[in-house]
Design a protein around this motif. Structure first.
Motif, PDB file in Angstrom:
ATOM      1  N   SER A  82       0.854  -1.187   0.000  1.00  0.00           N
ATOM      2  CA  SER A  82       0.000   0.000   0.000  1.00  0.00           C
ATOM      3  C   SER A  82       0.886   1.231   0.000  1.00  0.00           C
ATOM      4  CB  SER A  82      -0.930   0.014   1.211  1.00  0.00           C
ATOM      5  OG  SER A  82      -0.180   0.146   2.394  1.00  0.00           O
ATOM      6  N   ARG A  98      -2.423   5.130  -8.755  1.00  0.00           N
ATOM      7  CA  ARG A  98      -3.351   5.010  -7.627  1.00  0.00           C
ATOM      8  C   ARG A  98      -4.723   5.477  -8.102  1.00  0.00           C
ATOM      9  NH1 ARG A  98      -3.429   5.321  -1.671  1.00  0.00           N
ATOM     10  NH2 ARG A  98      -5.406   6.277  -1.102  1.00  0.00           N
ATOM     11  N   VAL A 101      -1.082  -5.674  -9.770  1.00  0.00           N
ATOM     12  CA  VAL A 101      -1.926  -5.043  -8.755  1.00  0.00           C
ATOM     13  C   VAL A 101      -1.248  -5.235  -7.400  1.00  0.00           C
ATOM     14  CG1 VAL A 101      -4.221  -4.933  -7.712  1.00  0.00           C
ATOM     15  CG2 VAL A 101      -3.980  -5.608 -10.127  1.00  0.00           C
ATOM     16  N   SER A 146      -2.269  -3.452  -4.421  1.00  0.00           N
ATOM     17  CA  SER A 146      -3.301  -3.475  -3.376  1.00  0.00           C
ATOM     18  C   SER A 146      -4.618  -3.039  -3.990  1.00  0.00           C
ATOM     19  CB  SER A 146      -2.922  -2.578  -2.188  1.00  0.00           C
ATOM     20  OG  SER A 146      -2.883  -1.227  -2.570  1.00  0.00           O
ATOM     21  N   GLY A 147      -5.708  -3.351  -3.288  1.00  0.00           N
ATOM     22  CA  GLY A 147      -7.030  -3.044  -3.826  1.00  0.00           C
ATOM     23  C   GLY A 147      -7.283  -3.886  -5.054  1.00  0.00           C
ATOM     24  N   GLY A 148      -7.954  -3.296  -6.030  1.00  0.00           N
ATOM     25  CA  GLY A 148      -8.228  -4.029  -7.257  1.00  0.00           C
ATOM     26  C   GLY A 148      -9.027  -3.176  -8.219  1.00  0.00           C
ATOM     27  N   TYR A 149      -9.227  -3.726  -9.421  1.00  0.00           N
ATOM     28  CA  TYR A 149     -10.044  -3.052 -10.424  1.00  0.00           C
ATOM     29  C   TYR A 149     -10.768  -4.086 -11.266  1.00  0.00           C
ATOM     30  CZ  TYR A 149      -6.439  -4.012 -14.009  1.00  0.00           C
ATOM     31  OH  TYR A 149      -5.556  -4.618 -14.865  1.00  0.00           O
ATOM     32  N   GLU A 204     -12.382  -9.132 -12.842  1.00  0.00           N
ATOM     33  CA  GLU A 204     -11.813  -8.453 -11.666  1.00  0.00           C
ATOM     34  C   GLU A 204     -10.370  -8.871 -11.470  1.00  0.00           C
ATOM     35  OE1 GLU A 204     -13.783  -8.557  -7.903  1.00  0.00           O
ATOM     36  OE2 GLU A 204     -15.583  -7.612  -8.727  1.00  0.00           O
ATOM     37  N   GLY A 260      -7.299  -8.407  -8.571  1.00  0.00           N
ATOM     38  CA  GLY A 260      -7.027  -8.000  -7.195  1.00  0.00           C
ATOM     39  C   GLY A 260      -5.549  -8.062  -6.855  1.00  0.00           C
ATOM     40  N   ALA A 290     -11.561   1.198 -10.507  1.00  0.00           N
ATOM     41  CA  ALA A 290     -11.182   0.637  -9.209  1.00  0.00           C
ATOM     42  C   ALA A 290     -12.399   0.053  -8.505  1.00  0.00           C
ATOM     43  CB  ALA A 290     -10.542   1.711  -8.338  1.00  0.00           C
ATOM     44  N   CYS A 311      -6.949   1.397  -5.285  1.00  0.00           N
ATOM     45  CA  CYS A 311      -6.256   0.429  -6.128  1.00  0.00           C
ATOM     46  C   CYS A 311      -4.867   0.978  -6.417  1.00  0.00           C
ATOM     47  CB  CYS A 311      -7.037   0.234  -7.427  1.00  0.00           C
ATOM     48  SG  CYS A 311      -6.218  -0.871  -8.593  1.00  0.00           S
ATOM     49  N   LEU A 361      -1.348   0.185  -8.450  1.00  0.00           N
ATOM     50  CA  LEU A 361      -0.821  -0.628  -9.542  1.00  0.00           C
ATOM     51  C   LEU A 361       0.629  -0.266  -9.843  1.00  0.00           C
ATOM     52  CD1 LEU A 361      -3.747   0.005 -12.071  1.00  0.00           C
ATOM     53  CD2 LEU A 361      -3.547  -1.914 -10.471  1.00  0.00           C
TER      54      LEU A 361
END
Length: 146
Positions: A9, A50, A70, A72-75, A81, A83, A100, A115, A117
Motif C-alpha cells: 500500500s 493510484r 496489482v 493493493s485493492g483491485g479493479y 476483476e 485483485g 477501481a 487500487c 498498480l
C-alpha cells in the motif's frame, strides 16, 4: 497470473503523486525511456498508479504492450476483476476501461481500499471515448496518459 501473498500500500500523503485529468486517479513516475533513434521505438514508462475507490479511466486502446501488477485493492474491466497480487498483460491493440473496485462515495480505507498498480506501458494509449459506467459505478473525469 497471481503472485500469492503480494499486497502493498502507499498512503496518499506520503508519495509525490502527480494528478491526471481524471478525478481520483494519480500516478508516480518510476522511470522512462525516450524514443531510441533509428529503432522506431516509442517511449516506455514504469509507473505507480493510484485509483481511488470507484474511479477509473475512460476506454482506451494500448498502442503496444502494457503490463500491470496489482499491489493493493483491485479493479475491474472487460476481462473481469483483478485483485492484489494479480499480473495482467494487455497486448498491443487491446481495449479496456478499468475502474477501481469499491465505493466512490466513501474515502479510501481498510474496508474500501484504493487500487495501487505497478505498470509498464510501452508507447502509450489512445483514448477512445468519454467516461463510462461499469457495474453501476460511474467513472469520473478523463485520464491523461503518464
Amino acid at each position: 497470473m497471481r503472485v500469492p501473498g503480494l499486497v502493498l500500500s502507499a498512503a496518499s500523503d506520503t508519495v509525490a503523486w502527480r494528478s491526471t485529468a481524471t478525478t481520483g486517479v494519480r500516478w508516480f513516475l518510476l522511470g522512462m525511456e525516450q524514443d531510441v533513434p533509428g529503432e522506431g521505438r516509442g517511449r516506455e514508462a514504469a509507473v505507480l498508479i493510484r485509483m481511488e475507490p470507484g474511479c477509473g479511466y475512460p476506454a482506451h486502446r494500448h498502442i503496444d504492450v502494457e503490463e500491470v501488477l496489482v499491489l493493493s485493492g483491485g479493479y475491474r474491466d472487460e476481462r473481469g476483476e483483478h485483485g492484489a497480487g494479480d499480473y495482467v498483460r494487455y497486448e498491443a491493440g487491446s481495449i479496456h476501461a478499468p475502474i477501481a473496485l469499491g465505493d466512490a462515495t466513501r474515502e479510501a480505507a481498510g474496508d474500501n481500499p484504493a487500487c495501487l498498480l505497478f505498470a509498464i506501458a510501452r508507447r502509450g494509449i489512445e483514448l477512445l471515448g468519454k467516461p463510462v459506467e461499469l457495474a453501476g459505478e460511474r467513472q469520473r473525469g478523463q485520464r491523461s496518459h503518464p
